[in-house]
Design a protein around this motif. Structure first.
Motif, PDB file in Angstrom:
ATOM      1  N   MET A   1      53.208  22.432   2.598  1.00 10.42           N
ATOM      2  CA  MET A   1      53.450  23.694   3.323  1.00 10.42           C
ATOM      3  C   MET A   1      53.984  23.276   4.758  1.00 10.42           C
ATOM      4  SD  MET A   1      53.294  26.129   1.166  1.00 10.42           S
ATOM      5  CE  MET A   1      53.227  27.529   2.208  1.00 10.42           C
ATOM      6  N   SER A   2      53.491  22.384   5.316  1.00  9.50           N
ATOM      7  CA  SER A   2      53.654  22.058   6.691  1.00  9.50           C
ATOM      8  C   SER A   2      55.326  21.736   6.566  1.00  9.50           C
ATOM      9  CB  SER A   2      52.863  20.922   7.123  1.00  9.50           C
ATOM     10  OG  SER A   2      53.217  19.789   6.478  1.00  9.50           O
ATOM     11  N   CYS A   3      55.885  21.114   5.813  1.00  9.00           N
ATOM     12  CA  CYS A   3      57.218  20.735   5.736  1.00  9.00           C
ATOM     13  C   CYS A   3      58.201  21.945   5.526  1.00  9.00           C
ATOM     14  CB  CYS A   3      57.623  20.087   4.374  1.00  9.00           C
ATOM     15  SG  CYS A   3      56.975  18.264   4.537  1.00  9.00           S
ATOM     16  N   ALA A   4      57.509  22.926   4.980  1.00 11.31           N
ATOM     17  CA  ALA A   4      58.610  24.333   4.617  1.00 11.31           C
ATOM     18  C   ALA A   4      58.306  24.965   5.732  1.00 11.31           C
ATOM     19  CB  ALA A   4      57.771  25.057   3.155  1.00 11.31           C
ATOM     20  N   ILE A   5      57.267  25.150   6.232  1.00  9.64           N
ATOM     21  CA  ILE A   5      57.050  26.131   7.592  1.00  9.64           C
ATOM     22  C   ILE A   5      57.855  25.662   8.766  1.00  9.64           C
ATOM     23  CG2 ILE A   5      55.448  26.672   9.510  1.00  9.64           C
ATOM     24  CD1 ILE A   5      53.216  26.610   7.233  1.00  9.64           C
ATOM     25  N   ARG A   6      57.882  24.274   8.973  1.00  5.38           N
ATOM     26  CA  ARG A   6      59.132  23.571   9.857  1.00  5.38           C
ATOM     27  C   ARG A   6      60.559  23.525   9.795  1.00  5.38           C
ATOM     28  NH1 ARG A   6      56.709  18.420  11.445  1.00  5.38           N
ATOM     29  NH2 ARG A   6      56.396  18.317   9.179  1.00  5.38           N
ATOM     30  N   SER A   7      60.815  23.995   8.422  1.00 10.26           N
ATOM     31  CA  SER A   7      62.120  23.942   8.009  1.00 10.26           C
ATOM     32  C   SER A   7      62.992  24.859   8.598  1.00 10.26           C
ATOM     33  CB  SER A   7      62.071  23.463   6.417  1.00 10.26           C
ATOM     34  OG  SER A   7      61.498  22.268   6.132  1.00 10.26           O
ATOM     35  N   THR A   8      64.398  24.710   8.964  1.00  6.51           N
ATOM     36  CA  THR A   8      65.239  25.711   9.369  1.00  6.51           C
ATOM     37  C   THR A   8      66.267  25.981   8.216  1.00  6.51           C
ATOM     38  OG1 THR A   8      66.476  23.998  10.253  1.00  6.51           O
ATOM     39  CG2 THR A   8      64.957  25.093  11.585  1.00  6.51           C
ATOM     40  N   SER A   9      66.312  25.201   7.107  1.00  7.47           N
ATOM     41  CA  SER A   9      67.199  25.337   6.003  1.00  7.47           C
ATOM     42  C   SER A   9      66.721  24.670   4.817  1.00  7.47           C
ATOM     43  CB  SER A   9      68.692  24.782   6.337  1.00  7.47           C
ATOM     44  OG  SER A   9      68.492  23.514   6.438  1.00  7.47           O
TER      45      SER A   9
END
Length: 110
Positions: A1-9
Motif C-alpha cells: 500500500m505504501s507504494c500505491a499511496i506515494r505513486s503519481t501514475s
C-alpha cells in the motif's frame, strides 16, 4: 500500500512495485549459494537428493547466478555419504568430465 499511496501514475506505481519486490540482496544470494553447497543426501533417496540440488540451482539461476554442470556434479559428490566413496573416486578419476545426465544415471544405478 505504501507504494500505491506515494505513486503519481500507474507507471510510477509499477516501477515502485518492481523495485520493492524484485531486489534480491547479496545476503540472500549468499544464503542460497550456501544452501546449495551444503545439501547432503542423508536419508533421502537419490532422486530426492538430486531434486533438492536441482531446485537450489533453479532458484539461483532465477536471480542470475549460474553453475556449470561439472560444478553441480562436484557439489553432488560432496554431499554423498561414506558408502558412496568408491563411486565418488571413480567419477573424480575419469579422464573426461561426466555430464549431469550421465552422472544421474550412474548414481541411480549405484
Amino acid at each position: 500500500m505504501s507504494c500505491a499511496i506515494r505513486s503519481t501514475s500507474s507507471r510510477d506505481l509499477w516501477i515502485r512495485l518492481q523495485e520493492q519486490f524484485s531486489t534480491v540482496s547479496k545476503t540472500s544470494i549468499f544464503q542460497m549459494k550456501s544452501n546449495l553447497q551444503t545439501i547432503k543426501k542423508g536419508s533421502d533417496s537419490i532422486t530426492q537428493y538430486l531434486q533438492k540440488i536441482k531446485e537450489a540451482r533453479y532458484y539461483l539461476s532465477a536471480v542470475g547466478v549460474y553453475f556449470l554442470d561439472k560444478d553441480i556434479v562436484i557439489l553432488a559428490l560432496n554431499g554423498l555419504p561414506a558408502e558412496y566413496n568408491t563411486f565418488r573416486t571413480v567419477i573424480r578419476w575419469r579422464e573426461s568430465v561426466i555430464s549431469l545426465k550421465e552422472f544421474r544415471t550412474q548414481l541411480l544405478a549405484e
